[in-house]
Design an enzyme around this catalytic site. Structure first.
Site, PDB file in Angstrom:
ATOM      1  N   ASP A 196       0.818  -1.207   0.000  1.00 17.32           N
ATOM      2  CA  ASP A 196       0.000   0.000   0.000  1.00 17.32           C
ATOM      3  C   ASP A 196       0.856   1.263   0.000  1.00 17.32           C
ATOM      4  O   ASP A 196       2.026   1.242   0.369  1.00 17.32           O
ATOM      5  CB  ASP A 196      -0.948   0.018   1.195  1.00 17.32           C
ATOM      6  CG  ASP A 196      -0.222   0.086   2.539  1.00 17.32           C
ATOM      7  OD1 ASP A 196       0.790  -0.631   2.702  1.00 17.32           O
ATOM      8  OD2 ASP A 196      -0.669   0.850   3.421  1.00 17.32           O
TER       9      ASP A 196
ATOM     10  N   GLU B 239       0.033  -1.323   5.646  1.00 23.99           N
ATOM     11  CA  GLU B 239       1.098  -0.924   6.572  1.00 23.99           C
ATOM     12  C   GLU B 239       1.016   0.553   6.898  1.00 23.99           C
ATOM     13  O   GLU B 239       1.277   0.975   8.029  1.00 23.99           O
ATOM     14  CB  GLU B 239       2.464  -1.264   5.955  1.00 23.99           C
ATOM     15  CG  GLU B 239       3.646  -1.108   6.919  1.00 23.99           C
ATOM     16  CD  GLU B 239       4.312   0.266   6.876  1.00 23.99           C
ATOM     17  OE1 GLU B 239       5.250   0.493   7.663  1.00 23.99           O
ATOM     18  OE2 GLU B 239       3.901   1.114   6.055  1.00 23.99           O
TER      19      GLU B 239
END
Length: 410
Positions: free
Chosen positions: A81, A176
């Protein structure tokens, strides 16, 4: 399928994988799985037959051992991400080949300039190829550089079976950037004893320490009444919230701290006359420092609320992650092997601390000790983000050397 680390990186950054802190789903955005599916296809094409994407958006794969002796199973991990701080939609990577020095003006927004004064490490990049955005999005080197490097390492080890190594696990995580990267990791399925996140910055750096982190949420219940009849009755929650924020020490803020200094950082305020909600993140390298900062916030809240006898507050602390050094110091060989790998890859290793956290912070306390290896990116979470091809190649070499060293020392 091209297989240079640069080619991979350019493929990955154009896929929008921004995570969403407001979502309760796992992953927080379905679009993260678009990159996950591509990575699985590429891992299968490399020859890693167990590569798969699970329902929660995690990618798992295994490079089998090619030696007879027992070698600790290690894992390399990066997150897919990108940060919600700045848009990651429609990324247009630019390549500045043979960088000659000086500031870099970005083509899509001339107001965006990567300045050497703010990026002194650019002075070490003369002659290298620099990848930037066009200035209208972030780049996604955090952490698609790490993803590309792990993928290139896997391809290299499969293509060179003469390089001896034990079993190597690959893990790519979602979310994350919103603090949930380790929430749904299946450590039993992963089956690793030690791990490395590939999520750092400057080439040659190995980090075995992170902040410890908490979140603080304060709610204020004021007294709302028609302003025409408010004398000696109204207690405006908006003003109470403003007074609390105004009394925060200015020398314990992110913009006033560096090195091993922690901070108090307000991250959100929503308010009406009747009710206000304030959110803070608290960071320090030790738990006592966290507790002291949280006590300071509550003391300020109590001090302000005392001036509003009809109002009340609630104060909630949520643990986010802890300094992984506590765990890593119990397994010094993990960091030592990484430092030696950096040397063998032709760099002088630098051991340091992260003023932030990684998936490794959580994984270490979940039973998978996990320091951080550089990925080469800089100016994360912004349109000024950049990485050099040569530093990504150095990272690939470092990961290969890590694999070799664990086999040699088993």
């Amino acid at each position: 399928m091209t297989d240079t680390v640069l080619d991979r990186f350019l493929r990955y950054v154009v896929i929008d994988t921004q995570s969403d802190p407001k979502s309760s789903a796992q992953p927080t955005t379905e679009k993260q799985k678009n990159l996950g599916r591509l990575l699985v296809d590429e891992l299968l094409a490399i020859g890693l037959s167990d590569a798969h994407l699970d329902e929660h958006g995690y990618v798992y794969a295994t490079i089998p051992s090619n030696v007879d002796k027992p070698v600790p199973v290690i894992c390399f991990c990066s997150h897919m991400d990108t940060a919600p701080d700045f848009t990651g939609t429609n990324v247009k990577p630019q390549i500045l080949r043979n960088y000659a020095g000086g500031d870099i003006q970005l083509s899509g927004d001339p107001q965006q300039v990567i300045r050497v004064t703010n990026n002194p490490v650019l002075r070490d990049q003369i002659g290298n190829d620099i990848i930037t955005t066009d200035g209208t999005t972030l780049l996604g080197a955090d952490d698609k550089a790490g993803v590309a490097e792990i993928m290139s390492m896997a391809q290299f080890l499969v293509d060179n079976p003469d390089i001896k190594h034990g079993t190597i696990k690959i893990l790519f995580t979602p979310d994350e950037e919103v603090g949930r990267g380790a929430d749904k990791v299946d450590l039993e399925k992963l089956g690793a004893q030690f791990a490395y996140t590939v999520d750092g910055e400057t080439a040659g750096h190995i980090e075995d320490e992170t902040f410890s982190a908490d979140g603080v949420d304060v709610t204020i219940q004021g007294v709302a009444i028609h302003p025409g009849f408010a004398k000696d009755k109204m207690e405006n929650a908006i003003k109470i919230a403003g007074a609390i924020i105004n009394r925060l020490p200015k020398d314990i803020a992110p913009e006033a701290t560096s090195g091993r200094d922690g901070f108090i950082h307000p991250t959100g305020v929503t308010s009406s006359m009747e009710k206000a909600a304030l959110s803070f993140i608290i960071r320090d390298f030790n738990d006592d420092g966290l507790a002291a900062k949280e006590a300071l916030i509550e003391a300020i809240v109590k001090e302000v609320i005392a001036e509003y006898p009809g109002s009340s507050y609630t104060f909630k602390v949520t643990q986010q992650y802890r300094n992984m050094k506590v765990i890593l110091d119990q397994h010094p060989e993990i960091v030592e092997n990484a430092l030696e790998a950096v040397r063998r890859a032709g760099m002088e290793p630098v051991r340091g601390s992260i003023r932030g956290g990684t998936d490794g912070s959580r994984l270490s306390f979940m039973g998978l000790p996990c320091p951080n290896i550089f990925a080469g990116g800089h100016a994360f979470h912004s349109p000024l983000e950049w990485v050099s091809r040569q530093d990504m190649e150095r990272a690939v070499k470092t990961l290969v050397e890590v694999a070799k060293i664990w086999e040699e020392r088993a």
